[in-house]
Scaffold this motif. Structure first.
Motif, PDB file in Angstrom:
ATOM      1  N   ARG A  37      -1.301   2.336  10.006  1.00 48.63           N
ATOM      2  CA  ARG A  37      -1.648   2.886   8.695  1.00 48.63           C
ATOM      3  C   ARG A  37      -2.355   4.219   8.911  1.00 48.63           C
ATOM      4  O   ARG A  37      -3.140   4.364   9.827  1.00 48.63           O
ATOM      5  CB  ARG A  37      -2.564   1.895   7.991  1.00 48.63           C
ATOM      6  N   ALA A  38      -2.094   5.179   8.059  1.00 47.05           N
ATOM      7  CA  ALA A  38      -2.766   6.473   8.145  1.00 47.05           C
ATOM      8  C   ALA A  38      -3.903   6.522   7.136  1.00 47.05           C
ATOM      9  O   ALA A  38      -3.824   5.918   6.069  1.00 47.05           O
ATOM     10  CB  ALA A  38      -1.783   7.600   7.856  1.00 47.05           C
ATOM     11  N   ASP A  39      -4.939   7.247   7.479  1.00 43.19           N
ATOM     12  CA  ASP A  39      -5.999   7.484   6.506  1.00 43.19           C
ATOM     13  C   ASP A  39      -5.517   8.488   5.468  1.00 43.19           C
ATOM     14  O   ASP A  39      -5.782   8.335   4.286  1.00 43.19           O
ATOM     15  CB  ASP A  39      -7.250   8.022   7.207  1.00 43.19           C
ATOM     16  N   LEU A  40      -4.784   9.502   5.943  1.00 45.39           N
ATOM     17  CA  LEU A  40      -4.299  10.566   5.079  1.00 45.39           C
ATOM     18  C   LEU A  40      -2.865  10.893   5.456  1.00 45.39           C
ATOM     19  O   LEU A  40      -2.559  11.074   6.630  1.00 45.39           O
ATOM     20  CB  LEU A  40      -5.178  11.815   5.258  1.00 45.39           C
ATOM     21  N   THR A  41      -1.979  10.941   4.472  1.00 46.74           N
ATOM     22  CA  THR A  41      -0.615  11.414   4.682  1.00 46.74           C
ATOM     23  C   THR A  41      -0.452  12.692   3.881  1.00 46.74           C
ATOM     24  O   THR A  41      -0.735  12.725   2.689  1.00 46.74           O
ATOM     25  CB  THR A  41       0.437  10.369   4.245  1.00 46.74           C
ATOM     26  N   VAL A  42      -0.009  13.744   4.577  1.00 47.38           N
ATOM     27  CA  VAL A  42       0.204  15.048   3.953  1.00 47.38           C
ATOM     28  C   VAL A  42       1.703  15.280   3.852  1.00 47.38           C
ATOM     29  O   VAL A  42       2.424  15.167   4.845  1.00 47.38           O
ATOM     30  CB  VAL A  42      -0.443  16.180   4.785  1.00 47.38           C
ATOM     31  N   VAL A  43       2.169  15.581   2.653  1.00 41.39           N
ATOM     32  CA  VAL A  43       3.583  15.870   2.420  1.00 41.39           C
ATOM     33  C   VAL A  43       3.751  17.382   2.325  1.00 41.39           C
ATOM     34  O   VAL A  43       3.066  18.047   1.557  1.00 41.39           O
ATOM     35  CB  VAL A  43       4.090  15.181   1.136  1.00 41.39           C
TER      36      VAL A  43
END
Length: 150
Positions: A37-43
């Protein structure tokens, strides 16, 4: 240390972020989906399609123009960036940019940032959307206005 996943078609945003984020944050970037799991996903603004089985995340940071992709990425909350008044993070001007936080933002550490403006006197050169993604990552990770404002 937070885990940051980056979803993009080409390497433009990852190169920009790696070059302009503090070294410890740049090292936390992982392109594409990785296990867990990621803390933050940037698109990235260039993303056309979400990969199969995207990594779940606490916060999804994406261009407002790609808001329709948010349904395909499991996230606790979503923050949009872009040049629209509907986006959470935007620029008040392109001539002398000032980052505008349009709505309350909760960082990954749980701090609450009220709507405000951050002057960008020493901003990295790049597209406005890359600049907004860069600023959004720093705000969400709690590095706040000191790195953003100079």
């Amino acid at each position: 240390m937070y885990t940051i996943a980056l979803l993009e078609r080409g390497p433009g945003l990852s190169r920009f972020l790696a070059a302009h984020l503090p070294p410890d944050l740049g090292a936390a970037l992982r392109r594409g989906a990785v296990g867990g799991r990621a803390d933050l996903t940037v698109v990235s603004p260039d993303l056309v399609q979400v990969p199969a089985s995207p990594l779940p995340c606490r916060v999804l940071l994406l261009p407002g123009s790609l808001a329709h992709l948010a349904q395909a990425i499991p996230a606790a909350w979503v923050v949009s960036y872009g040049l629209s008044s509907r986006d959470t993070l935007t620029l008040s001007s392109l001539a002398s940019p000032c980052l505008t936080l349009q709505r309350e933002l909760v960082t990954l550490s749980g701090d609450c940032l009220e709507p405000q403006e951050f002057p960008l006197p020493h901003r990295p050169q790049g597209s406005p959307l890359h600049l907004l993604a860069w600023a959004g990552v720093q705000l969400l990770l709690g590095t706040g206005g000191t790195e953003i404002g100079g």
